[in-house]
Write a protein that holds these residues in place. Structure first.
Motif, mmCIF file in Angstrom:
data_model
loop_
_atom_site.group_PDB
_atom_site.id
_atom_site.type_symbol
_atom_site.label_atom_id
_atom_site.label_comp_id
_atom_site.label_asym_id
_atom_site.label_seq_id
_atom_site.Cartn_x
_atom_site.Cartn_y
_atom_site.Cartn_z
ATOM 1 N N GLY A 1 7.171 18.313 4.813
ATOM 2 C CA GLY A 1 8.244 19.293 4.877
ATOM 3 C C GLY A 1 9.606 18.786 4.452
ATOM 4 N N GLU A 2 9.715 17.479 4.182
ATOM 5 C CA GLU A 2 10.995 16.927 3.721
ATOM 6 C C GLU A 2 11.040 17.001 2.200
ATOM 7 N N PRO A 3 11.944 17.782 1.621
ATOM 8 C CA PRO A 3 11.995 17.906 0.163
ATOM 9 C C PRO A 3 12.446 16.607 -0.501
ATOM 10 N N LEU A 4 11.885 16.354 -1.681
ATOM 11 C CA LEU A 4 12.296 15.179 -2.451
ATOM 12 C C LEU A 4 13.675 15.433 -3.046
ATOM 13 N N LEU A 5 14.575 14.515 -2.811
ATOM 14 C CA LEU A 5 15.925 14.627 -3.368
ATOM 15 C C LEU A 5 16.066 13.732 -4.588
ATOM 16 N N LEU A 6 15.759 12.454 -4.436
ATOM 17 C CA LEU A 6 15.795 11.500 -5.546
ATOM 18 C C LEU A 6 14.665 10.486 -5.361
ATOM 19 N N VAL A 7 14.107 10.036 -6.489
ATOM 20 C CA VAL A 7 13.055 9.026 -6.454
ATOM 21 C C VAL A 7 13.457 7.867 -7.350
ATOM 22 N N SER A 8 12.983 6.667 -7.021
ATOM 23 C CA SER A 8 13.396 5.490 -7.774
ATOM 24 C C SER A 8 12.746 5.419 -9.148
ATOM 25 N N GLU B 1 0.828 -1.198 0.000
ATOM 26 C CA GLU B 1 0.000 0.000 0.000
ATOM 27 C C GLU B 1 0.866 1.252 0.000
ATOM 28 N N PRO B 2 0.360 2.348 -0.593
ATOM 29 C CA PRO B 2 1.102 3.614 -0.522
ATOM 30 C C PRO B 2 1.252 4.077 0.919
ATOM 31 N N ILE B 3 2.312 4.812 1.197
ATOM 32 C CA ILE B 3 2.545 5.319 2.548
ATOM 33 C C ILE B 3 2.802 6.821 2.482
ATOM 34 N N ASP B 4 2.394 7.525 3.551
ATOM 35 C CA ASP B 4 2.625 8.964 3.631
ATOM 36 C C ASP B 4 4.081 9.235 3.988
ATOM 37 N N LEU B 5 4.666 10.209 3.310
ATOM 38 C CA LEU B 5 6.029 10.635 3.601
ATOM 39 C C LEU B 5 6.011 11.811 4.569
ATOM 40 N N PRO B 6 7.092 12.040 5.285
ATOM 41 C CA PRO B 6 7.133 13.148 6.242
ATOM 42 C C PRO B 6 6.850 14.492 5.569
ATOM 43 N N GLU C 1 -3.780 15.581 -1.486
ATOM 44 C CA GLU C 1 -4.239 16.484 -0.437
ATOM 45 C C GLU C 1 -3.071 17.095 0.329
ATOM 46 N N GLY C 2 -2.051 17.500 -0.434
ATOM 47 C CA GLY C 2 -0.917 18.174 0.165
ATOM 48 C C GLY C 2 0.102 17.272 0.811
ATOM 49 N N VAL C 3 -0.088 15.963 0.714
ATOM 50 C CA VAL C 3 0.841 14.993 1.315
ATOM 51 C C VAL C 3 1.465 14.146 0.209
ATOM 52 N N ASN C 4 2.757 14.006 0.253
ATOM 53 C CA ASN C 4 3.439 13.112 -0.683
ATOM 54 C C ASN C 4 3.284 11.676 -0.222
ATOM 55 N N ARG C 5 2.900 10.809 -1.141
ATOM 56 C CA ARG C 5 2.698 9.396 -0.818
ATOM 57 C C ARG C 5 3.647 8.558 -1.679
ATOM 58 N N LEU C 6 4.341 7.622 -1.027
ATOM 59 C CA LEU C 6 5.291 6.747 -1.716
ATOM 60 C C LEU C 6 4.574 5.475 -2.145
ATOM 61 N N PRO D 1 3.954 1.589 -3.607
ATOM 62 C CA PRO D 1 4.623 0.305 -3.361
ATOM 63 C C PRO D 1 5.734 0.074 -4.388
ATOM 64 N N ASP D 2 6.721 -0.725 -3.992
ATOM 65 C CA ASP D 2 7.826 -1.122 -4.876
ATOM 66 C C ASP D 2 8.619 0.076 -5.358
ATOM 67 N N ALA D 3 8.800 1.046 -4.446
ATOM 68 C CA ALA D 3 9.511 2.271 -4.789
ATOM 69 C C ALA D 3 10.298 2.751 -3.580
ATOM 70 N N ALA D 4 11.210 3.686 -3.829
ATOM 71 C CA ALA D 4 12.026 4.253 -2.751
ATOM 72 C C ALA D 4 12.284 5.712 -3.046
ATOM 73 N N VAL D 5 12.678 6.441 -2.005
ATOM 74 C CA VAL D 5 12.917 7.871 -2.138
ATOM 75 C C VAL D 5 14.022 8.290 -1.196
ATOM 76 N N TRP D 6 14.797 9.283 -1.619
ATOM 77 C CA TRP D 6 15.721 9.986 -0.725
ATOM 78 C C TRP D 6 15.139 11.368 -0.469
ATOM 79 N N LEU D 7 15.008 11.729 0.797
ATOM 80 C CA LEU D 7 14.489 13.026 1.205
ATOM 81 C C LEU D 7 15.592 13.835 1.873
ATOM 82 N N GLY D 8 15.538 15.151 1.702
ATOM 83 C CA GLY D 8 16.485 15.977 2.432
ATOM 84 C C GLY D 8 17.319 16.868 1.542
#
Length: 605
Positions: A575-582, A568-573, A591-596, A598-605
């Motif tokens: 205020g944490e900017p997206l740095l890289l996405v898979s 299932e998709p998950i909410d990301l923190p 609704e203003g929330v970034n959701r990750l 499934p089968d994916a990854a992200v670097w934030l910061g």
């Protein structure tokens, strides 16, 4: 929670290998400069700028030594020469000089447990006869039973069948037996012999004098055998993937191998039986076999450490040691032994958050205990590529090759997970290994027809084991060139293994400077890893971390790494900017929330 910091003692002006990204080149499949269908050292030289631009720190070359190629070069006939298949010593020197000029280190494979039966030492041993100094360089023994007709003990080869082969004496009568933990064309050296120790140290110096930066040590846990060569068997399942069969039971499948086979003139299907990784491992919770992980190996590596210390430039060694528990593996990298050991547990963890978390936690703790850097790897020349393993219905499975008759991986799903796994690996503190083609997202060739397969495991098991050919298929460089540019734009002889049509869309020229391509993702990950000092950083588990829900989340170097291995998709923190996405669709705003996804990854910061 912050984990033990294994790299703390290495951080201030530390050695290059402590946080290096190391790229494995399998020479016969990397690039062909002579246009004969076989990759070579000239092909490596031509593509060094590509590796420099990728951002890796070092290149590990699988064996290129003179060899009859019974086990793809892991049967060495001359440790000080290049096999004509791959070029000449002059070609090696040219490649090394150009690599150093580009700031790339070169690591070469060393195979010290055994030689080829065509090595001059073994031929001298056969000619010299029982009790001779020449035979003492190997492990020859008289047989048991009437007339010495039974092997000296019950050891089984890692490749199947008895670990002993009988030779003939001068008159043609049956004589002594010699030990080969692998194929009969790979006789084990006797590491209790002073000649053997002196010779291998001289081999080290030969390549160090030429300027190599390190050695990958094959079967690093197998060189010393227990005193008296006692019988051994175990019903404890071997750790690893596949069918988890005990070594002795696995070996019994090759009943066609006769214990009295001769060291020459073997049928083609008995030439160079391949290594099956899990068979090299010690049984979980059981004592090591009397031929693996013996105390005497550590004295050897202490002596080699002293040899490397004679040279400047932080020369290094990395152990291929399938050893359990993890605490025993890290004994190979104590301060006066090797510098690294492959972390195969990370590779075997598969696409599973709980497995990965447990391996990372244990690895960092054991590395910290000996103040050594951890290592991480997803694929190599002996494994089904991780992009294909992750596309199977069980993404933690570990098949011994895949054929058209087997379950076919979901190529798109496997690639998505493979890209996300690279993001997890390349943000971890320590050193990371990338197998050639990982940066292109290459899948396994899963439909190779039987008539083109070359890995002897396929033939020795009558096809039950599909073998390693699928991960060794020559790389695609140019989508519209013959053999996808493996032999250059104009092509040449057919490559030694055929490539699937799908390789066209993975070719390097289709990915260079293409936003969102796997190649560009790897380049960005490696670049940020270097800029942020992630290799010498400290890992802490993030509050999002929930492995039982399929979520892996940690911090390092001011970056938050989140991988969604759940469904299932998950909410990301917030205020944490997206740095890289898979992948471009890995993150969806809702609704203003970034959701990750499934089968994916992200670097934030």
């Amino acid at each position: 929670m912050t984990t033990p910091d294994s790299n703390a003692a290495l951080r201030a002006d530390g050695p290059w290998w402590a946080d290096a990204v190391i790229y494995q080149v399998y020479p016969r499949s990397f690039a062909d400069s002579s246009r004969d269908g076989m990759g070579d050292l000239g092909g490596v030289t031509e593509h060094l700028p590509y590796l420099r631009r990728l951002g890796v720190d070092a290149v590990w070359l699988s064996p290129f030594y003179k060899s009859p190629q019974a086990d793809a070069g892991y049967d060495v006939a001359d440790y000080r020469d290049v096999d004509p298949l791959f070029g000449t010593l002059e070609d090696f020197d040219r490649m090394l000089e150009e690599a150093h000029g580009l700031g790339l280190r070169i690591i070469v494979d060393l195979v010290p447990n055994h030689t080829s039966d065509e090595h001059v030492w073994f031929q001298e041993a056969l000619a010299a006869g029982p009790g001779s100094p020449e035979r003492d360089r190997y492990i020859f023994r008289d047989g048991k039973g009437e007339g010495g007709n039974e092997p000296p003990n019950n050891w089984q080869s890692v490749f199947g069948g008895a670990a002993w082969t009988r030779v003939e004496d001068d008159g043609g009568a049956p004589g002594q037996w010699y030990l080969h933990l692998f194929d009969s064309k790979q006789p084990d050296l006797n590491w209790g012999n002073a000649d053997v120790r002196a010779e291998m140290e001289d081999v080290l110096r030969f390549w160090l004098d030429r300027g190599v930066d390190g050695f990958r040590v094959d079967v690093a846990h197998g060189m010393v055998k227990a005193e008296g060569l006692p019988d051994w068997s175990s019903k404890v399942a071997m750790v690893g993937g596949g069918d988890d069969a005990p070594a002795a039971e696995e070996a019994s499948r090759d009943e066609e191998i006769e214990a009295t086979e001769k060291p020459v003139d073997l049928p083609a299907e008995d030439q160079g039986v391949p290594r099956v990784p899990e068979k090299n491992m010690t049984p979980s919770g059981d004592a090591a076999p009397p031929y693996f992980d013996q105390e005497g190996v550590h004295e050897i590596y202490r002596s080699w450490h002293r040899v490397l210390s004679e040279y400047d430039g932080d020369r290094m060694m990395v152990a291929e040691a399938w050893v359990e528990p993890m605490s025993r593996l890290f004994r190979y990298v104590r301060s006066d032994e090797m510098q690294q050991a492959f972390n195969f547990g990370f590779l075997l963890a598969g696409w599973n958050a709980r497995n990965v978390l447990e391996n990372v936690t244990e690895t960092l703790a054991e590395a910290a205990a000996v103040e050594a850097p951890p290592t991480w790897v997803l694929s190599n020349h002996d494994m089904v590529r991780h992009t294909s393993r992750f596309g199977l219905s069980d993404p933690t499975s570990f098949p011994k090759g895949i054929s058209a008759e087997d379950e076919q991986p979901d190529e798109e799903l496997g690639l998505a997970r493979g890209r996300a796994a690279a993001m997890v690996m390349l943000a971890l503190p320590g050193s990371a290994y990338v197998y050639q083609g990982d940066e292109l997202g290459l899948p396994e060739h899963t439909t190779l027809p039987a008539e083109v397969r070359q890995d002897p495991s396929f033939f020795r098991t009558d096809g039950a084991e599909r073998g390693r050919d699928g991960c060794r298929v020559p790389l695609p460089w140019i989508a519209d060139a013959p053999a996808y540019g493996f032999s250059g734009p104009e092509g040449g002889e057919d490559p030694w293994l055929p490539q699937p049509e799908s390789f066209a869309r993975y070719a390097a020229d289709q990915q260079v400077d293409v936003p969102g391509s796997t190649l560009e993702l790897y380049r960005e990950l490696i670049s940020v890893r270097a800029d942020r000092g992630l290799g010498t950083g400290s890992l802490g588990w993030h509050e999002l971390n929930a492995p039982d829900a399929g979520i892996l989340a940690y911090t390092n170097g001011g970056i938050v790494v989140v991988a969604n291995m759940g469904g299932e998709p998950i909410d990301l923190p917030v205020g944490e900017p997206l740095l890289l996405v898979s992948s471009p669709d890995a993150v969806v705003e809702s609704e203003g929330v970034n959701r990750l996804s499934p089968d994916a990854a992200v670097w934030l910061g």
